[in-house]
Design a protein around this motif. Structure first.
Motif, PDB file in Angstrom:
ATOM      1  N   MET A   1       0.810  -1.191  -0.359  1.00 38.25           N
ATOM      2  CA  MET A   1       0.210   0.272   0.353  1.00 38.25           C
ATOM      3  C   MET A   1       0.940   1.129  -0.003  1.00 38.25           C
ATOM      4  SD  MET A   1      -2.896   1.664   2.504  1.00 38.25           S
ATOM      5  CE  MET A   1      -3.959   0.267   1.685  1.00 38.25           C
ATOM      6  N   THR A   2       0.341   2.387  -0.545  1.00 41.27           N
ATOM      7  CA  THR A   2       1.201   2.916  -0.805  1.00 41.27           C
ATOM      8  C   THR A   2       0.893   4.274   0.562  1.00 41.27           C
ATOM      9  OG1 THR A   2       0.466   4.743  -2.022  1.00 41.27           O
ATOM     10  CG2 THR A   2       1.400   3.680  -3.666  1.00 41.27           C
ATOM     11  N   VAL A   3       1.868   5.003   0.474  1.00 37.30           N
ATOM     12  CA  VAL A   3       1.656   6.147   1.967  1.00 37.30           C
ATOM     13  C   VAL A   3       0.503   6.825   1.341  1.00 37.30           C
ATOM     14  CG1 VAL A   3       3.423   8.053   2.529  1.00 37.30           C
ATOM     15  CG2 VAL A   3       4.252   5.789   1.867  1.00 37.30           C
ATOM     16  N   GLN A   4      -0.007   7.624   0.260  1.00 34.99           N
ATOM     17  CA  GLN A   4      -0.683   7.924   0.391  1.00 34.99           C
ATOM     18  C   GLN A   4      -2.748   7.626   0.933  1.00 34.99           C
ATOM     19  OE1 GLN A   4      -1.582   9.931  -4.008  1.00 34.99           O
ATOM     20  NE2 GLN A   4      -3.442  10.816  -3.466  1.00 34.99           N
ATOM     21  N   ALA A   5      -1.967   6.459  -0.076  1.00 35.42           N
ATOM     22  CA  ALA A   5      -3.530   5.493   0.195  1.00 35.42           C
ATOM     23  C   ALA A   5      -4.213   5.354   1.934  1.00 35.42           C
ATOM     24  CB  ALA A   5      -3.430   4.180  -0.653  1.00 35.42           C
ATOM     25  N   LYS A   6      -2.973   5.199   2.451  1.00 31.94           N
ATOM     26  CA  LYS A   6      -2.362   4.415   4.035  1.00 31.94           C
ATOM     27  C   LYS A   6      -2.652   5.953   3.959  1.00 31.94           C
ATOM     28  CE  LYS A   6       0.630   3.356   7.564  1.00 31.94           C
ATOM     29  NZ  LYS A   6       0.154   4.984   8.760  1.00 31.94           N
ATOM     30  N   GLY A  35      -6.414  -4.079   3.459  1.00 30.67           N
ATOM     31  CA  GLY A  35      -6.981  -5.319   3.317  1.00 30.67           C
ATOM     32  C   GLY A  35      -8.074  -5.359   2.344  1.00 30.67           C
ATOM     33  N   LEU A  36      -8.412  -6.709   2.107  1.00 33.01           N
ATOM     34  CA  LEU A  36      -9.337  -6.684   1.914  1.00 33.01           C
ATOM     35  C   LEU A  36     -11.093  -6.668   2.662  1.00 33.01           C
ATOM     36  CD1 LEU A  36     -11.901  -7.177  -1.579  1.00 33.01           C
ATOM     37  CD2 LEU A  36     -11.299  -9.583  -0.558  1.00 33.01           C
ATOM     38  N   VAL A  37     -11.907  -5.763   3.051  1.00 36.67           N
ATOM     39  CA  VAL A  37     -13.325  -6.193   3.871  1.00 36.67           C
ATOM     40  C   VAL A  37     -14.081  -6.920   3.479  1.00 36.67           C
ATOM     41  CG1 VAL A  37     -13.882  -5.296   5.160  1.00 36.67           C
ATOM     42  CG2 VAL A  37     -11.880  -3.787   4.956  1.00 36.67           C
ATOM     43  N   TYR A  38     -14.547  -6.713   2.144  1.00 37.91           N
ATOM     44  CA  TYR A  38     -16.379  -6.806   1.779  1.00 37.91           C
ATOM     45  C   TYR A  38     -15.522  -7.764   0.039  1.00 37.91           C
ATOM     46  CZ  TYR A  38     -17.837  -3.572   5.640  1.00 37.91           C
ATOM     47  OH  TYR A  38     -17.863  -3.142   7.081  1.00 37.91           O
ATOM     48  N   ASN A  87      -9.969   2.424  -0.023  1.00 36.01           N
ATOM     49  CA  ASN A  87      -9.772   0.652  -0.006  1.00 36.01           C
ATOM     50  C   ASN A  87      -9.304   0.118  -1.402  1.00 36.01           C
ATOM     51  OD1 ASN A  87      -9.238  -2.114   0.064  1.00 36.01           O
ATOM     52  ND2 ASN A  87     -10.032  -1.835   1.863  1.00 36.01           N
ATOM     53  N   ARG A  88      -7.624   0.299  -1.705  1.00 35.65           N
ATOM     54  CA  ARG A  88      -7.690  -0.006  -2.613  1.00 35.65           C
ATOM     55  C   ARG A  88      -8.011  -1.290  -3.323  1.00 35.65           C
ATOM     56  NH1 ARG A  88      -2.971  -2.805  -5.142  1.00 35.65           N
ATOM     57  NH2 ARG A  88      -1.422  -3.524  -2.540  1.00 35.65           N
ATOM     58  N   ARG A 162     -15.210 -16.433   1.240  1.00 36.20           N
ATOM     59  CA  ARG A 162     -14.440 -17.009   2.430  1.00 36.20           C
ATOM     60  C   ARG A 162     -13.365 -15.939   2.553  1.00 36.20           C
ATOM     61  NH1 ARG A 162     -15.886 -22.402   3.323  1.00 36.20           N
ATOM     62  NH2 ARG A 162     -18.104 -22.634   2.459  1.00 36.20           N
ATOM     63  N   GLN A 163     -13.441 -15.077   1.588  1.00 36.91           N
ATOM     64  CA  GLN A 163     -11.636 -14.280   1.856  1.00 36.91           C
ATOM     65  C   GLN A 163     -12.163 -12.797   2.698  1.00 36.91           C
ATOM     66  OE1 GLN A 163      -9.551 -16.019   1.797  1.00 36.91           O
ATOM     67  NE2 GLN A 163     -10.862 -18.029  -0.025  1.00 36.91           N
ATOM     68  N   GLY A 164     -11.413 -12.691   2.899  1.00 37.94           N
ATOM     69  CA  GLY A 164     -11.277 -10.800   3.342  1.00 37.94           C
ATOM     70  C   GLY A 164     -11.533 -11.005   4.472  1.00 37.94           C
ATOM     71  N   LEU A 165     -11.789  -9.891   5.343  1.00 36.92           N
ATOM     72  CA  LEU A 165     -11.499  -9.588   6.744  1.00 36.92           C
ATOM     73  C   LEU A 165     -13.667  -9.943   7.274  1.00 36.92           C
ATOM     74  CD1 LEU A 165     -10.306  -8.435   9.184  1.00 36.92           C
ATOM     75  CD2 LEU A 165     -11.490  -5.940   8.698  1.00 36.92           C
ATOM     76  N   LEU A 166     -14.188  -9.758   6.517  1.00 41.10           N
ATOM     77  CA  LEU A 166     -15.528  -9.774   6.424  1.00 41.10           C
ATOM     78  C   LEU A 166     -15.838 -11.859   6.473  1.00 41.10           C
ATOM     79  CD1 LEU A 166     -18.415 -10.549   7.674  1.00 41.10           C
ATOM     80  CD2 LEU A 166     -18.935  -9.258   5.379  1.00 41.10           C
ATOM     81  N   GLY A 167     -14.834 -11.670   5.393  1.00 42.21           N
ATOM     82  CA  GLY A 167     -15.275 -13.201   4.778  1.00 42.21           C
ATOM     83  C   GLY A 167     -14.539 -14.435   6.414  1.00 42.21           C
TER      84      GLY A 167
END
Length: 404
Positions: A1-6, A35-38, A87-88, A162-167
């Motif tokens: 993740m880039t500094v700008q995105a953070k 990271g991937l959330v939803y 979120n990228r 099944r992936q990501g924070l919610l998964g």
């Protein structure tokens, strides 16, 4: 993740006036949110589209999240949909779906990739038919490695939902259920609302009386997996223990709608969509809308941006439909007023704003400056009706405002 995105995520999540301990929790959530959330958005697009009353000349601005709703709005035939997200990973997911709609040859191939999302050949389909048409940033995301060392695109060979924070959170809920000898998929086997309620009362409801569950859910970090930051946790709990609130929300999800018509229930209790031919799916994934999606996909623009910054660069009276999801629950009063000042400046006559809140009431009265709030009419009766019919069932309120 880039500094700008953070920085974009930190600025949105970390409360400037919070106490040191609260800021530490905010930063922990911001880290988890990068990271991937939803993989799937958790707001009902049918409720959204009814409340928004999208017209042929509508210009819709929304938060992308999993992009399911941004894509589904195209079925209402607006002039344009712009979906922004901090979120990228969410932007990369939206771009992946756009490229697939443009370049996959058939609906059946599209459905296998995104509705079933666990076929081994999806990796080759990505490499040959989708990847060559992706922007460099999105392609880099899907072809880079996750924490397991596998390319992220392989999520679509192992079940993206099944992936990501919610998964992961839902997966942990299923694990805890098995420890208590509960099979959550029994809700999905019910054939009537009465049977769904029997399963809930017999197996699910008692879990929330467990001492460990009540202790665990008393901690804000326990709900990071739902995408709920500490600022929203307090609004969701209100004056009750969190276990009581969660039980009530889960009861609506399990008992409020027939599971055959509610793909949110399938995601919660089955970690996937129903695979029967006539199964309920988000509008953009339905066979009847395939040709519409292909014809209108160029009207969707998904970008990595803060909504306030996007609106600040937009012309006056340039938009007329706004979907804020639950983002305002994260905001302090200054951020809230800045957002609504830009919405009001860019809104056309008759513009509508739809958003959700963790608590039941609208959060605008008492927080939004009177000169801004007075410009908007709260459609209270319709908001209550939309809330009752929101199949995702996890929010306290769906709220609709119209430019007065």
């Amino acid at each position: 993740m880039t500094v700008q995105a953070k920085r974009i995520i930190d600025d949105a999540v970390v409360r400037k006036t919070a106490k040191p301990g609260e800021k530490l929790l905010d930063r922990a959530f911001a880290f988890a949110f990068k990271g991937l959330v939803y993989a799937q958005i958790w707001e009902d697009p049918l409720v959204d589209m009814e409340g928004l009353a999208i017209e042929r000349d509508s210009r819709v601005l929304c938060i992308a999240s999993g992009s399911c709703n941004a894509l589904s709005y195209l079925t209402a035939d607006p002039a344009q949909v712009v979906a922004v997200d901090l979120n990228r990973a969410h932007v990369a997911l939206g771009q992946l779906k756009i490229a697939a709609i443009r370049h996959l040859p058939t609906y059946d191939r599209f459905r296998r990739f995104f509705a079933e999302a666990d076929h081994k050949e999806n990796r080759e389909i990505y490499d040959t038919l989708i990847a060559p048409h992706l922007d460099a940033e999105s392609r880099k995301y899907w072809e880079s490695r996750d924490v397991t060392g596998r390319r992220r695109i392989t999520h679509f060979t192992r079940g993206i939902y099944r992936q990501g924070l919610l998964g992961g959170f839902i997966g942990m809920a299923h694990l805890f259920a098995r420890l208590y000898r509960i099979d959550l998929s029994r809700v999905l086997a019910a054939t009537t609302l009465e049977e769904q309620r029997e399963v809930f009362e017999r197996e699910l409801a008692p879990v929330f009386d467990r001492r460990f569950v009540r202790w665990l859910t008393d901690h804000p970090a326990s709900l990071f997996g739902l995408g709920i930051p500490p600022a929203q946790y307090a609004a969701l709990a209100g004056d009750e223990r969190m276990a009581v609130v969660l039980r009530r929300r889960l009861e609506k999800l399990a008992c409020g709608f027939a599971v055959a018509d509610n793909y949110f229930a399938w995601q919660a209790f089955g970690r996937r969509y129903d695979r029967r031919p006539e199964a309920a799916l988000p509008p953009y994934l339905q066979r009847a809308n395939w040709e519409r999606m292909r014809e209108r996909i160029d009207r969707l623009d998904v970008r990595n941006a803060n909504m306030v910054h996007y609106l600040g660069d937009a012309d006056a009276t340039s938009h007329d439909r706004y979907v804020l999801l639950d983002a305002q629950d994260w905001m302090d009063d200054a951020q809230l007023n800045t957002l609504w000042a830009q919405i009001t400046r860019t809104a056309r006559p008759g513009a509508r704003v739809l958003f959700r809140t963790a608590a039941e009431p609208s959060l605008l009265p008492g927080r939004l400056a009177p000169d801004l709030l007075d410009r908007w009419t709260y459609r209270e009766e319709q908001s209550a009706d939309l809330t009752a019919r929101d199949r995702s069932s996890i929010y306290g309120g769906v709220h609709l405002y119209e430019l007065a």
